[in-house]
Design an enzyme around this catalytic site. Structure first.
Site, PDB file in Angstrom:
ATOM      1  N   GLY A   9     -13.073 -23.184  54.391  1.00 51.96           N
ATOM      2  CA  GLY A   9     -13.583 -24.205  55.311  1.00 51.96           C
ATOM      3  C   GLY A   9     -12.745 -24.281  56.579  1.00 51.96           C
ATOM      4  N   GLY A  12     -14.043 -26.180  59.768  1.00 56.68           N
ATOM      5  CA  GLY A  12     -14.344 -27.614  59.687  1.00 56.68           C
ATOM      6  C   GLY A  12     -13.341 -28.451  60.464  1.00 56.68           C
ATOM      7  N   GLN A  13     -13.499 -29.768  60.363  1.00 50.49           N
ATOM      8  CA  GLN A  13     -12.657 -30.669  61.167  1.00 50.49           C
ATOM      9  C   GLN A  13     -11.176 -30.511  60.819  1.00 50.49           C
ATOM     10  OE1 GLN A  13     -12.870 -34.869  60.430  1.00 50.49           O
ATOM     11  NE2 GLN A  13     -12.212 -35.411  62.493  1.00 50.49           N
ATOM     12  N   ILE A  36     -18.111 -20.472  55.909  1.00 55.09           N
ATOM     13  CA  ILE A  36     -19.479 -19.971  55.702  1.00 55.09           C
ATOM     14  C   ILE A  36     -20.076 -19.504  57.028  1.00 55.09           C
ATOM     15  CG2 ILE A  36     -20.629 -22.227  55.924  1.00 55.09           C
ATOM     16  CD1 ILE A  36     -22.287 -21.293  53.382  1.00 55.09           C
ATOM     17  N   ASP A  53     -18.655 -17.921  51.535  1.00 54.02           N
ATOM     18  CA  ASP A  53     -19.295 -19.119  51.009  1.00 54.02           C
ATOM     19  C   ASP A  53     -18.419 -19.611  49.847  1.00 54.02           C
ATOM     20  OD1 ASP A  53     -20.833 -20.940  49.653  1.00 54.02           O
ATOM     21  OD2 ASP A  53     -22.662 -19.726  49.663  1.00 54.02           O
ATOM     22  N   TYR A 143     -20.459 -38.705  47.394  1.00 50.63           N
ATOM     23  CA  TYR A 143     -19.223 -38.097  47.906  1.00 50.63           C
ATOM     24  C   TYR A 143     -18.015 -38.709  47.189  1.00 50.63           C
ATOM     25  CZ  TYR A 143     -15.553 -37.210  51.447  1.00 50.63           C
ATOM     26  OH  TYR A 143     -14.406 -36.856  52.114  1.00 50.63           O
ATOM     27  N   LYS A 147     -15.321 -36.939  44.740  1.00 48.54           N
ATOM     28  CA  LYS A 147     -13.878 -36.909  45.040  1.00 48.54           C
ATOM     29  C   LYS A 147     -13.080 -37.515  43.878  1.00 48.54           C
ATOM     30  CE  LYS A 147     -13.626 -34.773  48.959  1.00 48.54           C
ATOM     31  NZ  LYS A 147     -12.989 -33.447  49.005  1.00 48.54           N
TER      32      LYS A 147
HETATM   33  C1  AKB Z   1     -16.404 -39.727  55.538  1.00 44.78           C
HETATM   34  O1  AKB Z   1     -16.578 -40.622  56.374  1.00 44.78           O
HETATM   35  O2  AKB Z   1     -17.236 -39.387  54.696  1.00 44.78           O
HETATM   36  C2  AKB Z   1     -15.063 -39.023  55.533  1.00 44.78           C
HETATM   37  C3  AKB Z   1     -14.097 -39.653  54.578  1.00 44.78           C
HETATM   38  C4  AKB Z   1     -13.648 -41.027  54.777  1.00 44.78           C
HETATM   39  O3  AKB Z   1     -13.670 -39.009  53.669  1.00 44.78           O
HETATM   40  N1  AKB Z   1     -14.500 -39.018  56.842  1.00 44.78           N
END
Ligand code: AKB
Length: 318
Positions: A9, A12-13, A36, A53, A143, A147
Site C-alpha cells: 500500500g 496510499g496516504q 495495486i 495486490d 472498518y 481493525k
Molecule cells: C477513517 O476515517 O476511516 C480513518 C481512521 C480514523 O482510521 N482515517
C-alpha cells in the site's frame, strides 16, 4: 543478500510518506514499495516499485523471496466511510492480507510486521474523553470491527508463535503529500485544499463533532520509533493508543481563519456524522509515552501553518 523492507500500500496516504521517509533513512534500494496501482508520485519510483495486490498471497510471498524481505509494513485497508458501502469487501481486504503476512512471520520468512489499527476500534459504549488504552471496545463500523479483529490476531500471533508485530491506533491523519480516501476524518485534509482553492468549505461533519487527529510527520515518526524500539519495550502487541490533536470542525476552521481571515466554513453533515459520533473525542496515550518514549510535536496551529504552506507550493498558489 541484503535484508529489505516491504511496504504494502505504498501509494496510499500513510504509505507514500512512510516509503519516502524510510528510503531517506535506510537507502532507496532497501525499501520495496508495492501497491495495486502504479504510483502517481514519480518519487516513489526512486527505489524498487512493484505492482502487487495485497490479497494475492502468492504474490506477497514471491516478492518477499525475490528481495529478501525481513520487515513488512502492511498499510492496505478500506477505510470507514467506504467500508460502510462495501462491508464484505472491506472485511475481506482488511482481514485476509493481514493473515497472510502474519503467516509469513509464523513461517519465519519475515521477522517483523507493522500493521496500522485505528481509533475506529472504539465504539459508542467506549468512554469518549481520554479514552484509555484498555477499555470497552464495541465498534459499530465494518472498518472498526475489522481493525479490532486484526488487533486480536496480532496479539494472538505474538503470544502463540512469537511473531514480532507492532501496531498503532492512528487518529485521523492529516497530510499534504498524499490524500486520504474513504475515511470519516478526511474532512480535516479536504478543508485545507478547499480553503486554498476556493476560500470556503462545506464540512460533512457537524460543527462540534470533535475527533482525535494527527499530522502525518508525527504519525510517520511514531511508526518508525515504535518499529525501532527494543523488543522488550513493546509491551502491547494488540495496538498502541496515540492521542494526536483533538479538535472539532469549527476549531480547525478558526485555526485556518487566523492565517486566512476570509475563509468561510459551512456544515452539511451526512452519514459520516454517525460514524464520527461513535468514536472517541480524545485519547490517552500514556502507554506509548511510557513504553517507547512517545512524544508528539505538532499542535493544531503549527499543523495548520505547515499544511497551508506546503499545499500552497504543491498547488502552485504562491
Ligand atoms: C477513517 O476515517 O476511516 C480513518 C481512521 C480514523 O482510521 N482515517
Amino acid at each position: 543478500m541484503k535484508k529489505t523492507t516491504l511496504i504494502l500500500g505504498a501509494c496510499g496516504q500513510i504509505g507514500t510518506e512512510l516509503t519516502l521517509t524510510l528510503r531517506e533513512k535506510y537507502g532507496n534500494e532497501t525499501i520495496i514499495a508495492t501497491d495495486i496501482n502504479e504510483p502517481r508520485l514519480a518519487e516513489l519510483k526512486n527505489g524498487p516499485f512493484e505492482v502487487l495486490d495485497a490479497s494475492d498471497s502468492d504474490g506477497i510471498r514471491a516478492i518477499c523471496e525475490k528481495y529478501n524481505v525481513t520487515t513488512v509494513y502492511h498499510l492496505v485497508a478500506m477505510l470507514s466511510a467506504t467500508g460502510e458501502k462495501f462491508p464484505m469487501k472491506a472485511w475481506d481486504l482488511n482481514m485476509r492480507s493481514l493473515l497472510y503476512v502474519l503467516e509469513l512471520a509464523k513461517e519465519n520468512i519475515i521477522d517483523k510486521i507493522f500493521w496500522p489499527s485505528s481509533i475506529a476500534v472504539f465504539g459508542p459504549t467506549t468512554p469518549k474523553n481520554l479514552t484509555p488504552q484498555q477499555t470497552i471496545m464495541e465498534p459499530s463500523t465494518v472498518y472498526g470491527i475489522s481493525k479490532l479483529a486484526g488487533e486480536r490476531w496480532c496479539e494472538y500471533y505474538h503470544n502463540k508463535y512469537g511473531v514480532d508485530v507492532r501496531s498503532i491506533r492512528y487518529p485521523g491523519l492529516i497530510s499534504w503529500k498524499s490524500q486520504p480516501g474513504g475515511g470519516t476524518t478526511d474532512y480535516a485534509v479536504e478543508i485545507y485544499y478547499k480553503a486554498l482553492e476556493q476560500g470556503k468549505y462545506t464540512c460533512f461533519l457537524s460543527e462540534h463533532r470533535a475527533l482525535p487527529m494527527m499530522y502525518m510527520e508525527d504519525a510517520v515518526r511514531a511508526t518508525i520509533e515504535l518499529m525501532e524500539a527494543p523488543t522488550e519495550h513493546v509491551k502491547i502487541r494488540s495496538s498502541y493508543n496515540l492521542a494526536g490533536i483533538s479538535f472539532d470542525p469549527a476549531t480547525i476552521g478558526a485555526s485556518i481563519k487566523k492565517l486566512m481571515p476570509e475563509f468561510e466554513l459551512n456544515f452539511e453533515p451526512d452519514f459520516r456524522e454517525d460514524i464520527a459520533a461513535s468514536w472517541p473525542e480524545s485519547i490517552d496515550d500514556s502507554s506509548a509515552q511510557a513504553d517507547w518514549n512517545w512524544s508528539q510535536k505538532y499542535n493544531l496551529d503549527t499543523m495548520t501553518e505547515a499544511m497551508l504552506t506546503n499545499l500552497k507550493t504543491k498547488l502552485q498558489l504562491l
